[in-house]
Structure formats: C-alpha cells, structure tokens
Scaffold this motif. Structure first.
Motif, PDB file in Angstrom:
ATOM      1  N   TRP A  16       0.823  -1.157   0.163  1.00 29.71           N
ATOM      2  CA  TRP A  16       0.070  -0.028   0.181  1.00 29.71           C
ATOM      3  C   TRP A  16       1.012   1.310  -0.057  1.00 29.71           C
ATOM      4  O   TRP A  16       2.201   1.127   0.543  1.00 29.71           O
ATOM      5  CB  TRP A  16      -0.952   0.222   1.138  1.00 29.71           C
ATOM      6  N   ALA A  17       0.412   2.333  -0.413  1.00 23.74           N
ATOM      7  CA  ALA A  17       1.103   3.672  -0.282  1.00 23.74           C
ATOM      8  C   ALA A  17      -0.056   4.741  -0.232  1.00 23.74           C
ATOM      9  O   ALA A  17      -0.919   4.626  -0.776  1.00 23.74           O
ATOM     10  CB  ALA A  17       1.933   3.719  -1.697  1.00 23.74           C
ATOM     11  N   ASP A  18       0.756   5.712   0.658  1.00 19.93           N
ATOM     12  CA  ASP A  18      -0.285   7.040   0.742  1.00 19.93           C
ATOM     13  C   ASP A  18       0.828   8.280   0.878  1.00 19.93           C
ATOM     14  O   ASP A  18       2.144   7.977   1.293  1.00 19.93           O
ATOM     15  CB  ASP A  18      -1.155   6.938   1.948  1.00 19.93           C
ATOM     16  N   ALA A  19       0.260   9.232   0.832  1.00 21.19           N
ATOM     17  CA  ALA A  19       1.039  10.537   0.918  1.00 21.19           C
ATOM     18  C   ALA A  19       1.070  11.100   2.371  1.00 21.19           C
ATOM     19  O   ALA A  19       0.094  10.723   3.268  1.00 21.19           O
ATOM     20  CB  ALA A  19       0.563  11.592   0.133  1.00 21.19           C
ATOM     21  N   ILE A  20       2.261  11.649   2.801  1.00 16.18           N
ATOM     22  CA  ILE A  20       2.534  12.460   3.998  1.00 16.18           C
ATOM     23  C   ILE A  20       2.123  13.640   3.635  1.00 16.18           C
ATOM     24  O   ILE A  20       2.712  14.478   2.901  1.00 16.18           O
ATOM     25  CB  ILE A  20       3.821  12.502   4.494  1.00 16.18           C
TER      26      ILE A  20
END
Length: 201
Positions: A16-20
């Motif tokens: 999974w990936a998400d932005a800070i």
C-alpha cells in the motif's frame, strides 16, 4: 510512504502507499494498493509466474511514479502519518504476514503547526519532552514487529550537520517508543542497504 506486508513465495505480498500531507490522518485514502498472489503449484505455471509477477511490478512502479508527481503539500505531519501506518500495519491482513515493512520517503522535518523541526533545537531533553507529550496524547504509534526504512532524510543541503543529527536522533527515539528500532543503515538521504532480496520491490 509505502506499507508492505510481506510473505514469501507461498504466501504472496501486499503493498500500500499513501502521501504524508499537512493532515495525514484526515487525507488518508491509500490510493495505491497492490496484491501479489502467491505461487501455487496447482494454479500457477512455473514458467509463466515470474514473467507475470515482473509485469505486475512494472505496472505498479509506473502507477506509483505517476501518483508521486501529483503530491504537493505545504506542510508535513509525519507524526500523524505514523498513526496511519499503525492502522495499516496492525490491520488483520498485515498481522498475518510473515514480515511487515514501512518505507518513509520524507525529509523527516515535522511541520504540523505545533512542531517545526527545521527551526527547533531538538536537544535530548526537548526530544524526551516531545515524546512524553505525544505519548500522553496517544500520538505515538504502535509499530511493534515492523521494519522501518527512511529515504530522503534531511535532504535539504541548507541544514547544518548538527540539525541533521538532531532530527535523526528524534526519529530514532520516536521509533524506539513506537516499539521498533530504526537502525543506522536504514535511515538516510537515499534508500540505503534496502534488502531487495527479501523486499521484492
């Protein structure tokens, strides 16, 4: 920020990936999700499986690279992002994995309105004060059993050596409080000593 629950060939992998962002918990969407199926002697072809896996990874890389170009934020709430990491990596699916990996692509300069690491004097005493305050507020994530990597740490060349060392010291202390160890070789301006043979990325 990448979250990965890793099995081996017979267990498959999930990424999974998400932005800070300026409000990492509020903006959390996990826009990048990928499932890499395990090899099965009954359902997979020994010759085709590596090619299919390679093609799936290449498509994922292209998607991630395109997504990254759209990410712009005026501030970074890294502490909130670690709480998001807890939600993902302590979820039911991730807990069943043989290995859980968190890769943080960030300069690690917290800027959430309360803390501005680029201008603060992060002395050992101040670091402990911040961690005590964050623990009392329930803002120290539980990352027990998670392997952490940092790439991009204090990449701003304008920062003096002392500041760079202070920021690293904070995050080392933070991750110890979070139940894991941020080893020296896993923290840097680039992704150092990443275990490619085990990560599969």
């Amino acid at each position: 920020m990448l979250f990965r629950s890793a099995g081996f060939r017979d267990r498959g992998d999930t990424l999974w990936a998400d932005a800070i962002t300026e409000s990492s918990l509020a903006t959390a969407r996990i826009p990048i999700k990928a499932e890499f199926p395990p090899y099965s002697a009954f359902a997979s072809n020994e010759d085709d499986y590596p090619k299919q896996l390679s093609e799936q990874k290449a498509a994922l890389r292209a998607k991630v690279e395109q997504w990254i170009t759209t990410q712009k934020t005026p501030r970074t709430t890294i502490l909130d992002a670690m709480l998001l990491a807890q939600k993902v990596l302590l979820g039911e699916k991730a807990r069943a994995a043989s290995r859980r990996i968190l890769v943080i692509f960030s300069d690690m300069l917290e800027d959430d309105g309360q803390y501005r690491f680029d201008s603060m004097n992060l002395s050992p005493a101040v670091i402990q004060q911040i961690l005590q305050r964050e623990k009392a507020a329930g803002r120290v994530a539980d990352l027990r059993g998670v392997t952490v990597y940092v790439a991009g740490a204090t990449a701003d060349r304008k920062l003096e050596r002392r500041k760079i060392q202070q920021v690293e010291a904070f995050w080392r202390a933070y991750f110890l409080a979070a139940g894991t160890e941020l080893k020296d070789e896993r923290y840097g301006a680039s992704l150092l000593n990443f275990e490619l043979h085990e990560s599969g990325l």
